[in-house]
Design a protein around this motif. Structure first.
Motif, mmCIF file in Angstrom:
data_model
loop_
_atom_site.group_PDB
_atom_site.id
_atom_site.type_symbol
_atom_site.label_atom_id
_atom_site.label_comp_id
_atom_site.label_asym_id
_atom_site.label_seq_id
_atom_site.Cartn_x
_atom_site.Cartn_y
_atom_site.Cartn_z
ATOM 1 N N ARG A 177 0.825 -1.225 0.000
ATOM 2 C CA ARG A 177 0.000 0.000 0.000
ATOM 3 C C ARG A 177 0.853 1.267 0.000
ATOM 4 O O ARG A 177 0.401 2.310 -0.457
ATOM 5 C CB ARG A 177 -0.908 0.024 1.220
ATOM 6 N N GLU A 178 2.051 1.177 0.542
ATOM 7 C CA GLU A 178 3.013 2.279 0.612
ATOM 8 C C GLU A 178 2.468 3.506 1.339
ATOM 9 O O GLU A 178 2.748 4.640 0.979
ATOM 10 C CB GLU A 178 3.492 2.653 -0.789
ATOM 11 N N GLU A 179 1.661 3.264 2.376
ATOM 12 C CA GLU A 179 1.187 4.362 3.209
ATOM 13 C C GLU A 179 2.265 4.761 4.208
ATOM 14 O O GLU A 179 2.273 5.881 4.705
ATOM 15 C CB GLU A 179 -0.094 3.960 3.930
ATOM 16 N N MET A 180 3.154 3.820 4.519
ATOM 17 C CA MET A 180 4.271 4.072 5.426
ATOM 18 C C MET A 180 5.535 3.581 4.734
ATOM 19 O O MET A 180 5.488 2.700 3.869
ATOM 20 C CB MET A 180 4.090 3.305 6.743
ATOM 21 N N THR A 181 6.669 4.136 5.115
ATOM 22 C CA THR A 181 7.933 3.687 4.549
ATOM 23 C C THR A 181 8.321 2.356 5.187
ATOM 24 O O THR A 181 7.765 1.959 6.219
ATOM 25 C CB THR A 181 9.052 4.715 4.805
ATOM 26 N N LEU A 182 9.287 1.678 4.572
ATOM 27 C CA LEU A 182 9.751 0.416 5.129
ATOM 28 C C LEU A 182 10.359 0.630 6.512
ATOM 29 O O LEU A 182 10.212 -0.213 7.396
ATOM 30 C CB LEU A 182 10.774 -0.239 4.198
ATOM 31 N N ALA A 183 11.016 1.764 6.708
ATOM 32 C CA ALA A 183 11.604 2.054 8.018
ATOM 33 C C ALA A 183 10.514 2.208 9.081
ATOM 34 O O ALA A 183 10.653 1.726 10.210
ATOM 35 C CB ALA A 183 12.463 3.306 7.941
ATOM 36 N N GLU A 184 9.430 2.870 8.716
ATOM 37 C CA GLU A 184 8.328 3.040 9.659
ATOM 38 C C GLU A 184 7.653 1.703 9.962
ATOM 39 O O GLU A 184 7.331 1.417 11.120
ATOM 40 C CB GLU A 184 7.303 4.033 9.098
ATOM 41 N N LEU A 185 7.463 0.901 8.924
ATOM 42 C CA LEU A 185 6.881 -0.429 9.140
ATOM 43 C C LEU A 185 7.811 -1.290 9.985
ATOM 44 O O LEU A 185 7.361 -2.063 10.830
ATOM 45 C CB LEU A 185 6.617 -1.117 7.800
ATOM 46 N N SER A 186 9.096 -1.141 9.761
ATOM 47 C CA SER A 186 10.082 -1.893 10.529
ATOM 48 C C SER A 186 9.985 -1.567 12.009
ATOM 49 O O SER A 186 10.020 -2.457 12.860
ATOM 50 C CB SER A 186 11.475 -1.577 10.004
ATOM 51 N N LYS A 187 9.860 -0.302 12.297
ATOM 52 C CA LYS A 187 9.748 0.129 13.684
ATOM 53 C C LYS A 187 8.418 -0.326 14.290
ATOM 54 O O LYS A 187 8.358 -0.776 15.437
ATOM 55 C CB LYS A 187 9.847 1.655 13.757
ATOM 56 N N LYS A 188 7.337 -0.246 13.497
ATOM 57 C CA LYS A 188 6.005 -0.604 13.979
ATOM 58 C C LYS A 188 5.917 -2.094 14.317
ATOM 59 O O LYS A 188 5.331 -2.470 15.325
ATOM 60 C CB LYS A 188 4.973 -0.252 12.907
ATOM 61 N N TYR A 189 6.502 -2.948 13.465
ATOM 62 C CA TYR A 189 6.373 -4.390 13.637
ATOM 63 C C TYR A 189 7.622 -5.064 14.185
ATOM 64 O O TYR A 189 7.648 -6.277 14.348
ATOM 65 C CB TYR A 189 5.985 -5.045 12.304
ATOM 66 N N SER A 190 8.666 -4.322 14.439
ATOM 67 C CA SER A 190 9.944 -4.854 14.951
ATOM 68 C C SER A 190 10.522 -5.930 14.029
ATOM 69 O O SER A 190 10.917 -7.013 14.454
ATOM 70 C CB SER A 190 9.777 -5.422 16.360
ATOM 71 N N VAL A 191 10.525 -5.622 12.738
ATOM 72 C CA VAL A 191 11.079 -6.512 11.721
ATOM 73 C C VAL A 191 12.027 -5.682 10.868
ATOM 74 O O VAL A 191 11.771 -4.507 10.606
ATOM 75 C CB VAL A 191 9.953 -7.103 10.830
ATOM 76 N N HIS A 192 13.130 -6.279 10.422
ATOM 77 C CA HIS A 192 14.121 -5.562 9.619
ATOM 78 C C HIS A 192 13.501 -5.131 8.284
ATOM 79 O O HIS A 192 12.722 -5.871 7.682
ATOM 80 C CB HIS A 192 15.329 -6.477 9.357
ATOM 81 N N PRO A 193 13.833 -3.922 7.814
ATOM 82 C CA PRO A 193 13.264 -3.425 6.556
ATOM 83 C C PRO A 193 13.546 -4.342 5.357
ATOM 84 O O PRO A 193 12.701 -4.490 4.471
ATOM 85 C CB PRO A 193 13.933 -2.070 6.350
ATOM 86 N N THR A 194 14.705 -4.972 5.338
ATOM 87 C CA THR A 194 15.024 -5.895 4.242
ATOM 88 C C THR A 194 14.065 -7.076 4.243
ATOM 89 O O THR A 194 13.623 -7.535 3.186
ATOM 90 C CB THR A 194 16.476 -6.394 4.379
ATOM 91 N N GLN A 195 13.727 -7.557 5.424
ATOM 92 C CA GLN A 195 12.795 -8.672 5.539
ATOM 93 C C GLN A 195 11.415 -8.265 5.035
ATOM 94 O O GLN A 195 10.756 -9.025 4.331
ATOM 95 C CB GLN A 195 12.706 -9.146 6.991
ATOM 96 N N ILE A 196 10.994 -7.081 5.355
ATOM 97 C CA ILE A 196 9.703 -6.585 4.883
ATOM 98 C C ILE A 196 9.713 -6.479 3.360
ATOM 99 O O ILE A 196 8.749 -6.858 2.691
ATOM 100 C CB ILE A 196 9.354 -5.232 5.534
ATOM 101 N N GLY A 197 10.817 -6.003 2.811
ATOM 102 C CA GLY A 197 10.937 -5.915 1.355
ATOM 103 C C GLY A 197 10.858 -7.275 0.695
ATOM 104 O O GLY A 197 10.252 -7.432 -0.375
ATOM 105 N N MET A 198 11.476 -8.293 1.320
ATOM 106 C CA MET A 198 11.415 -9.659 0.780
ATOM 107 C C MET A 198 9.988 -10.193 0.817
ATOM 108 O O MET A 198 9.525 -10.824 -0.137
ATOM 109 C CB MET A 198 12.359 -10.569 1.560
ATOM 110 N N TRP A 199 9.273 -9.952 1.922
ATOM 111 C CA TRP A 199 7.884 -10.396 2.032
ATOM 112 C C TRP A 199 7.004 -9.707 0.992
ATOM 113 O O TRP A 199 6.131 -10.320 0.393
ATOM 114 C CB TRP A 199 7.342 -10.133 3.425
ATOM 115 N N LYS A 200 7.250 -8.416 0.774
ATOM 116 C CA LYS A 200 6.494 -7.648 -0.205
ATOM 117 C C LYS A 200 6.724 -8.215 -1.603
ATOM 118 O O LYS A 200 5.778 -8.447 -2.354
ATOM 119 C CB LYS A 200 6.919 -6.177 -0.160
ATOM 120 N N ARG A 201 7.969 -8.475 -1.960
ATOM 121 C CA ARG A 201 8.320 -9.015 -3.263
ATOM 122 C C ARG A 201 7.678 -10.399 -3.465
ATOM 123 O O ARG A 201 7.118 -10.702 -4.520
ATOM 124 C CB ARG A 201 9.841 -9.108 -3.412
#
Length: 102
Positions: free
Chosen positions: A21-45
């Protein structure tokens, strides 16, 4: 030593959907869910790549080949290989052709 976190598929899907959805940046999502931004990017892909499977027909699964059919095909392959080798040897003896076997 930290123990690895095992996230549920539902959690990964929720985080990936928010990343798509890109309502928040990966860094913000990382902080919100306590997951590394790279991991979030992999899940998104992965979510984007596998999205088409959600729209495939459930009954349209690939056909399962029976073991008997596989055995039959293997025997046909073996027979064709034997015939090819026989004909290659015969042509070499009769015609004296030079060159490699098949």
């Amino acid at each position: 030593m930290k123990k690895r976190k095992n996230h549920s598929p539902e959690f990964k899907a929720r985080v990936a959907l928010e990343a798509i959805r890109e309502e928040m940046t990966l860094a913000e999502l990382s902080k919100k869910y306590s997951v590394h931004p790279t991991q979030i990017g992999m899940w998104k892909r992965a979510a984007i790549e596998n999205m088409a499977t959600a729209f495939t027909r459930r009954g349209a699964a690939p056909e399962q080949v029976s073991a008997a059919e596989v055995d039959k095909l293997h025997s046909e392959i073996g027979q064709l290989v034997v015939e090819r080798d026989f004909l290659a040897d015969a042509s070499q003896q009769l015609l004296g052709t030079r060159g490699k076997k098949w």
